[in-house]
Structures are given as structure tokens and as C-alpha cells.
Motif scaffolding. Structure first.
Motif, PDB file in Angstrom:
ATOM      1  N   HIS A  90       0.827  -1.207   0.000  1.00 48.36           N
ATOM      2  CA  HIS A  90       0.000   0.000   0.000  1.00 48.36           C
ATOM      3  C   HIS A  90       0.864   1.262   0.000  1.00 48.36           C
ATOM      4  CE1 HIS A  90      -3.923  -1.791   0.167  1.00 48.36           C
ATOM      5  NE2 HIS A  90      -3.684  -2.452   1.281  1.00 48.36           N
ATOM      6  N   SER A  91       1.946   1.235   0.750  1.00 50.51           N
ATOM      7  CA  SER A  91       2.826   2.410   0.796  1.00 50.51           C
ATOM      8  C   SER A  91       3.428   2.684  -0.570  1.00 50.51           C
ATOM      9  CB  SER A  91       3.932   2.189   1.842  1.00 50.51           C
ATOM     10  OG  SER A  91       3.378   2.057   3.141  1.00 50.51           O
ATOM     11  N   HIS A  92       3.821   1.627  -1.275  1.00 51.48           N
ATOM     12  CA  HIS A  92       4.376   1.803  -2.619  1.00 51.48           C
ATOM     13  C   HIS A  92       3.319   2.327  -3.585  1.00 51.48           C
ATOM     14  CE1 HIS A  92       7.810  -1.291  -1.770  1.00 51.48           C
ATOM     15  NE2 HIS A  92       8.065  -0.095  -1.289  1.00 51.48           N
ATOM     16  N   ALA A  93       2.040   2.019  -3.307  1.00 53.03           N
ATOM     17  CA  ALA A  93       0.954   2.494  -4.166  1.00 53.03           C
ATOM     18  C   ALA A  93       0.498   3.904  -3.805  1.00 53.03           C
ATOM     19  CB  ALA A  93      -0.230   1.528  -4.094  1.00 53.03           C
ATOM     20  N   GLY A  94       1.162   4.517  -2.818  1.00 50.05           N
ATOM     21  CA  GLY A  94       0.840   5.893  -2.459  1.00 50.05           C
ATOM     22  C   GLY A  94      -0.242   6.048  -1.402  1.00 50.05           C
ATOM     23  N   ARG A  95      -0.650   4.972  -0.769  1.00 51.51           N
ATOM     24  CA  ARG A  95      -1.665   5.070   0.285  1.00 51.51           C
ATOM     25  C   ARG A  95      -0.983   5.249   1.636  1.00 51.51           C
ATOM     26  NH1 ARG A  95      -3.278   0.459  -2.744  1.00 51.51           N
ATOM     27  NH2 ARG A  95      -5.006   0.938  -4.167  1.00 51.51           N
ATOM     28  N   HIS A  96      -1.637   5.984   2.515  1.00 48.67           N
ATOM     29  CA  HIS A  96      -1.116   6.222   3.866  1.00 48.67           C
ATOM     30  C   HIS A  96      -1.578   5.075   4.764  1.00 48.67           C
ATOM     31  CE1 HIS A  96      -0.852   8.964   7.657  1.00 48.67           C
ATOM     32  NE2 HIS A  96       0.167   8.122   7.553  1.00 48.67           N
ATOM     33  N   VAL A  97      -0.774   4.035   4.815  1.00 51.60           N
ATOM     34  CA  VAL A  97      -1.102   2.840   5.591  1.00 51.60           C
ATOM     35  C   VAL A  97       0.080   2.517   6.498  1.00 51.60           C
ATOM     36  CG1 VAL A  97      -1.731   0.388   5.493  1.00 51.60           C
ATOM     37  CG2 VAL A  97      -2.561   1.953   3.735  1.00 51.60           C
TER      38      VAL A  97
END
Length: 519
Positions: free
Chosen positions: A417-424
Motif C-alpha cells: 500500500h505504501s508503494h501504491a501511495g496510500r497512507h497505511v
């Protein structure tokens, strides 16, 4: 006739165990112990032990393969895994071997081998328990599985060293196994979604992993786990695991029946089993304090220790090969440890909640990097559980420029998720310590997309107990579960399948509107 007797006894006693609030596997063990003395009256064929042994072996292979599908091999190369596993093994053997020699009158060689067998924890019970609670990828689950793998590797070394069996020189070819990963991924892709996918999983677990590693003088069990880990990165790994679920559960019934049917104990074997069952709390305590020394928080150290509180079916393999005279007593000790450990593992969260004030005093001043509590920043919406449902909710809310944060207990999922730009961020929603350290000042809505109803109920209660006044929204598969979540304090609950049907109907309406529109 064999299948009629075994399936009937297993079902009836499994149902009785379930009605008594115990795991069904306790009933399966009881069925094995009951069938054993009735073998002649029931006219069981002479091939019964061999058939059960084969079925049990298949069950263990499939279990370890599905564990491998959820395992990241880099999680083994952690100090708490290697150090905790090795130190616990050395201390346990160092205590049990002299005790068996001086108090039990057992020769030194046999005493050491029995101590080795008793030092292991059950991979089957722990993995099955963690899987049923969806905690294989949680931090404590990864630590427990890692330690179990270290123990299994020790067992393989002991067997090879004591029996004189050495791996084939061709075993060196296995170092090139990762080069076949693209081939395995391609085979999964072309297998589709039905019976061919199921057969592909069986080929990887039983043929390539089990039979392949055994032919090279290595453990088929480790082979199945390695093959699972090798294809764990495939996008359909979860689907592959689900396709094998029913077969795995059926074959594992044979495993528990086999343990129960391994022999009838005499008084000496019974005394041996009871004595070592009484020592299980010391085994758990040693795991707990070792993991505390490796900077785990009390909660995760306790959860991992409870998961490892049992004796091992792998110990039976060691005993059968090296000290067969002690096999019956050891099998009974394994069965009794399952009887005690299974309900403890199922209720581990509630048990820790009661012991938390006392256990917290043993925590170190610095925590393991994976143990750091999550910061919510200035997020207005908190999403607990970033699987498919949580991700869809996150992406839809992000379109409205809403300040969001997602939380998940699977580090690999957090990384994706972090690599996809989400704040997780990484955190375990079932960790009481996480809730104690959480600041909810800016959060207005909590969305619960955790995988099971118990987790959502727990999270809802923790939110309310820690003063959260905002809205709690959750989804559920069943109406009774939704009602339980509402009673715990949720404002809104949605039935997943019902909402999916409404969404589908909306697409149908849009399609009809396009058809009916003039021009």
C-alpha cells in the motif's frame, strides 16, 4: 469399512467437542484413542495404520504448503526467531535430559533424544490455530511460525545425524529452485480457477515439495513449506490456498486420528505423559521471557508463547525413529498438550487481557521496530483492515480529498500500500497495547474492515472504551454478526453481499438507462 468407522467416530466426537466449547480436533484425538482398543471388534483392516499415516502425511504437507503461501522467508532471519528458537531448544534439552536420566532412570542417550523430542512445539496445532484466528501474518504469528520452522530444521538435523542418513549430493540442485519460480507462476496462471488450480496446488505441495525433497534425502514437510513460500508472491496465492482448504482440513483429521491410535498407554506411559503435561507452563514461560529479552512487547510475547505451548508431532517422528519404546507415552503427552493448548490458544486474547497488568511489568524500555505504535497524524477517517474491502473504501474516500489513514497487521500488505501511495501503517487492531497508546483526537469516523466478526467486535469495544465519540462503520457477512457489532457500539453495519447486490443493481439500472436513451 475403514473410512466408515474413522469418519463416523471423528464426526460424532468432533461434534461433541465443539458442543463442549472445545476445538473439533480434540474430538478427533478422542476418536483415535477410542478406536484403538476397539480395533478387533470393529474389524478394522490390517492396513489401517498405513492408510492413516499416509492420509496424515498428506494433511501435514498441505498445511505446511498453505503456511508457506503466507510466509515471507526474510522473517526467519530475525534475532527473535533464530535466537528465541535456538536458546529455548538448548535450555529445554539441558533441563529435560538430566531430569529424565536422574529422576526417570533412563539411559543418557535415550534421555537426550527424548528431551530433544519434547523441546519441539506442534507446527500443525499452532499453524492451524493461528490460521483459524487469521493471525499467521500478525507479528506474533510470524514469530511463532518462524520459531517452529527453526525447530523443524533442528529435528531434521537430529534425524540425519542420529540415523546416519545424509542428503543426496543432488540436493545441492535445490539452491537453484528459485530459478523455477517464473515457471511455477506461469503454471498457476494457466490453471484457471477451478479443478486445475486445485491440482496445481497438490502437485506443488505433494509432488514437488513432498516427494521431491524426500527423494533427495530431505524432509518432505520442509519441502512443502519451501514450495509454498516460493509462490507466495503470486497474485493468486490466496486463491490457491483457499482451493486447498477443504482437502487440507479433511486430511488433517487423519493426522489427529493417527496420534490417538498410536498405542494404548500403560501406567508408566501415563505417568510420563502427565508429568510432562504439568511442565507445559514452564515451556510457555521460557518462551515468554526469551521473547521479552528480544524486545517484544508483553502482548506479542504472550501470544507467541501461547501458540508454542504444546509438544510436537515432529517429536513423535524423532521418537519413532530413535526411541520407539517411549513412543506411546510421548504420543499421550502430545495429545494431552493439545487438549490443554487448543482452548488456551483460542482464548489467548481474553487471557492476556486478564493478565496484562502483571505481564506489562516485564517489558523492556525499548521495543522491537515492528512493535512501535502507529501514529494517526491528522487523519479524519481511520480504516482498520486494508484488504480488498478496506482498499476499495480508502480509494473511494481519497477521491473526496478526505484525510485518511489505514492500519493493517500484515507488514507485506502495508509495504504494498505504501508503494501504491496510500497512507497505511503497521499495527495490530487486536493488540490491547495499541489501543492504549493511540490518540484519536482528530478521527471522526472509524471504518472496520477486519477479516472476522470477533475482530470487529473487539475493535469497536476498544474504540468506545478509549473515549471515541465518532461514528463506527463496519461490514459483515451475516445479520447475527452485524447485530453483535452494533451491540458492541458500532453506528452502522452493512451486509457485504447485500451491498454487493445493490451495487450490481445500480450498474444494471445505468445499463438500462443507456439502452432506453433516445439516439
Amino acid at each position: 469399512m475403514l473410512e466408515v468407522i474413522c469418519l463416523s467416530f471423528a464426526f460424532v466426537l468432533g461434534l461433541v467437542a465443539r458442543r463442549c466449547g472445545l476445538p473439533a480436533l480434540i474430538g478427533f484425538l478422542a476418536a483415535g484413542f477410542l478406536i484403538n482398543p476397539l480395533g478387533n471388534q470393529l474389524s478394522l483392516p490390517a492396513s489401517t495404520p498405513a492408510v492413516l499415516d499416509h492420509v496424515a502425511h498428506l494433511g501435514v504437507l498441505l498445511l505446511l504448503f498453505t503456511v508457506g503461501l503466507k510466509l515471507k522467508l526474510k522473517s526467519l532471519a530475525q534475532p527473535e526467531v533464530i535466537g528465541g528458537g535456538l536458546v529455548h531448544f538448548v535450555v529445554t534439552v539441558g533441563v529435560f535430559a538430566p531430569g529424565l536420566h536422574w529422576l526417570g532412570g533412563i539411559a543418557w542417550g535415550s534421555a537426550v533424544l527424548l528431551a530433544v523430542a519434547l523441546a519441539f512445539s506442534s507446527t500443525v496445532l499452532s499453524a492451524k490455530s493461528l490460521e483459524s484466528r487469521r493471525e499467521l501474518r500478525a507479528f506474533h504469528g510470524r514469530v511463532a511460525i518462524g520459531i517452529l520452522i527453526i525447530q523443524d530444521l533442528i529435528a531434521l538435523f537430529v534425524l540425519a545425524f542420529s540415523t546416519g542418513q545424509v542428503p543426496s549430493p543432488w540436493a545441492l540442485l535445490l539452491f537453484g529452485l528459485p530459478l523455477l519460480r517464473p515457471l511455477f507462476h506461469w503454471l498457476i496462471d494457466v490453471s484457471g480457477h477451478d479443478e486445475l488450480l486445485l491440482l496445481m496446488g497438490l502437485v506443488l505441495a505433494v509432488v514437488v515439495g513432498g516427494a521431491g525433497f524426500s527423494a533427495l534425502g530431505l524432509s518432505g514437510e520442509v519441502g512443502a513449506l519451501v514450495l509454498g513460500a516460493l509462490v507466495a508472491g503470486h497474485p493468486r496465492a490466496q486463491e490457491l490456498g483457499k482451493s486447498l482448504w477443504g482437502l487440507k482440513e479433511l486430511f488433517l483429521v487423519g493426522f489427529f486420528l493417527k496420534i490417538g491410535m498410536s498405542g494404548l498407554p500403560d501406567w508408566q506411559a501415563l505417568g510420563f505423559a502427565v508429568a510432562f503435561t504439568a511442565l507445559l507452563p514452564l515451556k510457555a514461560a521460557l518462551f515468554f521471557f526469551l521473547l521479552i529479552l528480544f524486545r517484544l512487547r508483553a502482548r506479542n510475547a504472550f501470544q507467541a508463547a501461547v501458540s508454542l505451548t504444546s509438544y510436537s508431532e515432529f517429536g513423535l517422528i524423532v521418537a519413532a525413529a530413535l526411541v520407539p519404546d517411549a513412543l506411546v507415552g510421548l504420543a499421550l503427552a502430545v495429545a494431552l498438550s493439545f487438549l490443554i493448548a487448543a482452548p488456551l490458544q483460542r482464548n489467548a486474547h481474553e487471557l492476556f487481557a486478564r493478565l496484562e497488568p502483571w505481564l506489562l511489568r516485564f517489558e523492556t524500555r525499548t521495543w522491537h521496530p515492528d512493535e512501535q505504535p502507529a501514529s494517526l497524524g491528522d487523519a479524519r477517517v481511520l480504516i482498520l483492515g486494508m484488504g480488498r474491502t478496506g482498499t476499495a473504501a480508502y480509494d473511494r474516500l481519497r477521491e473526496d480529498q478526505t484525510r485518511l489513514i489505514g492500519i493493517d497487521a500484515d507488514p507485506s500488505r502495508v509495504e504494498r500500500h505504501s508503494h501504491a501511495g496510500r497512507h497505511v501503517v503497521y499495527a495490530d487492531g487486536e493488540d490491547i497495547g495499541f489501543w492504549h497508546s493511540l490518540a484519536l483526537d482528530t478521527v471522526e469516523v472509524a471504518v472496520l474492515t477486519l477479516p472476522d466478526a470477533e475482530s470487529k467486535i473487539f475493535a469497536t469495544r476498544q474504540l468506545r472504551q478509549h473515549g471515541f465519540k465518532g461514528a463506527i462503520v463496519a461490514h459483515s457477512l451475516y445479520e447475527d454478526e452485524a447485530e453483535a457489532i452494533r451491540r458492541a457500539g458500532a453506528n452502522q453495519t452493512y451486509l457485504t453481499m447485500h451491498e454487493a447486490g445493490l451495487g450490481l443493481a445500480e450498474h444494471v439500472r445505468q445499463g438500462l438507462a443507456l439502452v432506453e436513451r433516445p439516439g
